[in-house]
Design a protein around this motif. Structure first.
Motif, mmCIF file in Angstrom:
data_model
loop_
_atom_site.group_PDB
_atom_site.id
_atom_site.type_symbol
_atom_site.label_atom_id
_atom_site.label_comp_id
_atom_site.label_asym_id
_atom_site.label_seq_id
_atom_site.Cartn_x
_atom_site.Cartn_y
_atom_site.Cartn_z
ATOM 1 N N LYS A 182 -10.466 23.832 -2.965
ATOM 2 C CA LYS A 182 -11.428 23.351 -1.967
ATOM 3 C C LYS A 182 -11.219 24.042 -0.623
ATOM 4 C CE LYS A 182 -11.910 18.721 -3.998
ATOM 5 N NZ LYS A 182 -11.701 17.256 -3.777
ATOM 6 N N TYR A 183 -10.023 24.635 -0.434
ATOM 7 C CA TYR A 183 -9.704 25.297 0.824
ATOM 8 C C TYR A 183 -9.841 26.813 0.725
ATOM 9 C CZ TYR A 183 -7.972 20.870 2.616
ATOM 10 O OH TYR A 183 -7.879 19.570 3.062
ATOM 11 N N ALA A 184 -10.438 27.305 -0.334
ATOM 12 C CA ALA A 184 -10.602 28.745 -0.493
ATOM 13 C C ALA A 184 -11.418 29.319 0.660
ATOM 14 C CB ALA A 184 -11.294 29.052 -1.816
ATOM 15 N N LEU A 185 -10.973 30.465 1.177
ATOM 16 C CA LEU A 185 -11.608 31.182 2.285
ATOM 17 C C LEU A 185 -11.521 30.420 3.603
ATOM 18 C CD1 LEU A 185 -14.853 32.483 0.508
ATOM 19 C CD2 LEU A 185 -12.495 33.208 0.205
ATOM 20 N N LYS A 186 -10.591 29.448 3.680
ATOM 21 C CA LYS A 186 -10.393 28.649 4.887
ATOM 22 C C LYS A 186 -8.895 28.551 5.194
ATOM 23 C CE LYS A 186 -14.121 25.553 3.317
ATOM 24 N NZ LYS A 186 -14.408 24.149 2.913
ATOM 25 N N PRO A 187 -8.531 28.221 6.425
ATOM 26 C CA PRO A 187 -7.120 27.920 6.705
ATOM 27 C C PRO A 187 -6.639 26.781 5.813
ATOM 28 C CG PRO A 187 -8.343 28.185 8.746
ATOM 29 C CD PRO A 187 -9.367 28.148 7.640
ATOM 30 N N TYR A 188 -5.399 26.867 5.358
ATOM 31 C CA TYR A 188 -4.864 25.875 4.439
ATOM 32 C C TYR A 188 -3.377 25.699 4.718
ATOM 33 C CZ TYR A 188 -2.743 29.693 1.717
ATOM 34 O OH TYR A 188 -1.981 30.747 1.309
ATOM 35 N N ARG A 189 -2.738 24.773 3.981
ATOM 36 C CA ARG A 189 -1.359 24.432 4.316
ATOM 37 C C ARG A 189 -0.369 24.604 3.173
ATOM 38 N NH1 ARG A 189 0.700 18.757 7.222
ATOM 39 N NH2 ARG A 189 2.938 19.288 7.217
ATOM 40 N N TYR A 190 -0.768 24.314 1.923
ATOM 41 C CA TYR A 190 0.210 24.218 0.838
ATOM 42 C C TYR A 190 0.008 25.281 -0.233
ATOM 43 C CZ TYR A 190 1.083 19.597 2.820
ATOM 44 O OH TYR A 190 1.387 18.564 3.687
ATOM 45 N N LEU A 191 1.130 25.753 -0.754
ATOM 46 C CA LEU A 191 1.155 26.665 -1.901
ATOM 47 C C LEU A 191 2.095 26.115 -2.956
ATOM 48 C CD1 LEU A 191 1.421 30.437 -0.846
ATOM 49 C CD2 LEU A 191 -0.411 29.335 -2.127
ATOM 50 N N TRP A 192 1.675 26.243 -4.221
ATOM 51 C CA TRP A 192 2.546 25.940 -5.358
ATOM 52 C C TRP A 192 2.739 27.222 -6.159
ATOM 53 C CZ3 TRP A 192 -1.282 22.897 -3.456
ATOM 54 C CH2 TRP A 192 -0.967 21.576 -3.118
ATOM 55 N N GLY A 193 3.905 27.368 -6.745
ATOM 56 C CA GLY A 193 4.155 28.553 -7.542
ATOM 57 C C GLY A 193 5.433 28.395 -8.338
ATOM 58 N N VAL A 194 5.909 29.496 -8.905
ATOM 59 C CA VAL A 194 7.178 29.484 -9.617
ATOM 60 C C VAL A 194 8.231 30.179 -8.766
ATOM 61 C CG1 VAL A 194 6.122 29.412 -11.898
ATOM 62 C CG2 VAL A 194 6.666 31.622 -10.868
ATOM 63 N N CYS A 195 9.495 29.829 -9.007
ATOM 64 C CA CYS A 195 10.618 30.388 -8.263
ATOM 65 C C CYS A 195 11.775 30.625 -9.233
ATOM 66 C CB CYS A 195 11.054 29.430 -7.152
ATOM 67 S SG CYS A 195 11.573 27.805 -7.761
#
Length: 607
Positions: free
Chosen positions: A478-491
């Protein structure tokens, strides 16, 4: 060599076959799935990881040597939070490639090298590729599993009226698997059966080229699918294009959902070339804002303009890293399709981008400056590609006492480097300042053949590091192409050897990008002993207001004392607390990318 048997499951390199479940089965759920989570998750693998060991007619076994070359396999999970249930099926989708391996087809292109191929064999490879080009194109028309397509899986793909009539797939219902080349595979949305192999040229003849990005971009406001094509050669050309409308328009009635479907319209944004001898490089994904497309050009190049792939018959030996050349970011205006600027940065490499946006920022003189921001999971060099040889082999494979000498010794390009050190990724936010704005009064000049005359007027990209050790980034769409806050990924998993050892075993991480200096205290993790996680897909709650209100879903391979297992994992996206899991089988499968569609069949988390 092992005897001829369909039961062969593991190679000396630790790569195991995964059985398919063509008939849907109900899985036992441990925990509680949120009642609002209802829909279908599709998963594909960057390397498929369905089959690695193929019995041949002479009684020997062909062992696929690189994880990225495992024969493709797709997975489908139908999740019903109301009933707390999960239905699962899977399918091998590269049986044509398996047949070609058994027939020793010399035109197969792979990622990993064949250490047994002689110089004479490589010269023969060029001849076979050229002489059989027409036959392979004809075979691809007839066999929907002729080639390997196994990277991203895209629901609602607008394949166009011609392919819809040929395959019987209704508008808005096409599920398509993509890769970094101009080859796509249409599969049945329910059974995953391959229906048709095609190119972008099947949908519109003006879309030409050999390479494209596995990861497209999507603008929900304009309802456009965006990608680009690269035509290889001494002076590579880039062709951006868009499809719109992309998704069916939904009007919700009291009893049913009606789809108002429109024929997709392809819009060619124009091809552009460069004056300087720009080398084509490996591009897996790119960035996009409301007004711009940003195509990266890392110094990880195809040698001889990509023609060396015909000589080596694989990608790994075709690529080469030039640490003394800049990374370039080419900026294309979305409206006009014009190449308007190129920014240079220090040498680096990335597989995956995250979000991006543009802003008009007031300046001290009362004017405005157009700025682009985009986030990427970046590496200092390409050593991570060398580490990919060990991807998905499981924690137990790296126990020195258990590893037996393999008959295939592949010299990796990282050998000889100090300590074979592989640094974890950095989440970098790049800033492109003073971006040209194209309008009627300020057009970017183009010369002969559409070559940008402003190309050599380079600008400089700056960046800041927002976090470390996050790959396969996903965010709230929903925040695509806009400022955003959170990222999820693998580590990197703290329970396994580091990437520097060659192991690639992953946990799950959540980063707060608004607090980059406090990562050690604000980052959240899910990381259990013996487990390796695939890309976490973020699915937003249908009633949530916060950006991280939703779940993340991953597929996890577990290597435990009681044996191997593979399970679906559902976590609270805000806290990474486990909500539910369900075991698919007592085996491993190396899915990476995936997409989620809601009950109406509309993609709400697509990669």
């Amino acid at each position: 060599m092992k005897s001829h048997s369909e039961d062969i499951t593991e190679s000396p390199l630790g790569l195991k076959n995964t059985p398919e479940n063509a008939t849907p089965i109900e899985l036992e759920v441990k925990g509680t799935i949120p009642s609002w989570l209802c829909g279908v998750m599709y998963r594909a693998g960057f390397q498929g990881a369905g089959t690695f060991n193929i019995p041949l007619q002479d009684g020997s076994t062909f062992h696929i040597k690189h994880p990225f070359d495992g024969l493709a396999m797709l997975h489908r999970f139908e999740i019903n939070g109301v009933q707390n249930s999960v239905s699962y099926c899977s399918r091998h989708t590269s049986n044509g490639v398996k047949r070609r391996i058994m027939e020793k087809d010399p035109t197969l292109l792979t990622f990993g090298p064949d250490p047994c191929k002689t110089i004479f064999g490589r010269m023969q490879s060029v001849f076979h590729h050229i002489s059989r080009m027409k036959k392979n194109a004809d075979d691809m028309e007839e066999d929907p599993e002729f080639d390997m397509v196994n990277v991203t899986i895209t629901p609602n793909f607008p394949i166009g009226k011609t392919l819809e009539e040929k395959t019987g797939v209704l508008p808005g219902e096409a599920v398509v698997v993509k890769r970094d080349a101009n080859t796509l595979q249409l599969v049945d949305s329910k059974t995953l059966e391959p229906l048709k192999m095609f190119t972008y040229g099947h949908v519109d003849k003006s879309i030409k080229g050999q390479l494209c990005a596995s990861h497209h971009q999507y603008d929900e406001e304009t309802d456009e699918f965006v990608n680009f094509m690269v035509t290889l050669g001494p002076f590579p050309s880039f062709q951006s294009f868009t499809i719109g409308p992309y998704l069916p328009k939904m009007s919700i009635g009291t009893q049913e959902v009606m789809a108002v479907l429109h024929e997709p319209v392809w819009r060619h944004l124009g091809a552009w070339k460069t004056m300087e001898p720009l080398k084509p490089s490996y591009i897996h994904s790119f960035s996009m804002t409301k007004r711009y497309i940003i195509i990266p050009n890392f110094p990880y190049y195809y040698s001889f303009g990509g023609l060396s792939a015909l000589y080596y018959s694989n990608a790994y030996q075709t690529f080469h890293w030039e640490e003394n050349r800049h990374t370039l970011f080419h900026v294309i205006d979305r409206n006009s399709g014009r190449h308007i600027a190129t920014y240079e940065a220090e040498p680096c490499f990335a597989f995956h981008t995250a979000n991006a946006w543009d802003e008009d920022i007031p300046t001290f003189d009362g004017k405005t400056e157009t700025v682009i921001y985009f986030d990427m999971s970046v590496y200092e060099n390409t050593d991570i590609v060398d580490a990919s040889f060990e991807f998905g082999k499981g924690v137990d494979f790296f126990d020195a006492e258990k590893v037996k000498p393999a008959p295939f010794v592949i010299k990796k390009k990282a050998f000889g480097k100090a300590n074979n050190k592989i640094a974890p990724s950095q989440v970098r936010r790049y800033r492109l300042s003073n971006v040209p704005v194209v309008n009627e009064s300020n057009r970017v000049n183009t010369g002969l053949f559409g070559i940008s005359t402003d190309f050599n007027s380079r600008k400089v990209a700056s960046y800041e590091v927002l976090g470390y050790d996050l790959e396969l980034p996903r965010f709230n769409q929903k925040y695509a192409l806009k400022p955003y806050r959170y990222l999820w990924g693998v580590c990197q998993s703290k329970h396994a050897p580091s990437y520097a050892s060659g192991a690639v075993v992953n946990g799950i991480i959540k980063l707060d990008l608004n607090n980059p200096k406090a990562q050690s205290s604000t980052a959240l993790y899910w990381d259990e002993p013996g487990c390796s996680c695939a890309e976490p897909i973020f699915v937003p709650s249908d009633h949530g207001k916060a950006e991280d209100d939703g779940v993340v879903i991953s597929v996890v391979n577990a290597s435990l004392p009681e044996g191997d297992s593979c399970f679906l994992l559902i976590l609270n996206a805000a806290t990474l607390e486990e909500l539910a899991r369900t075991t698919m089988g007592q085996w491993h499968t190396m899915t990476i990318h995936g997409s989620f569609v809601d009950q109406a069949g509309r993609g709400i988390a697509v990669n």
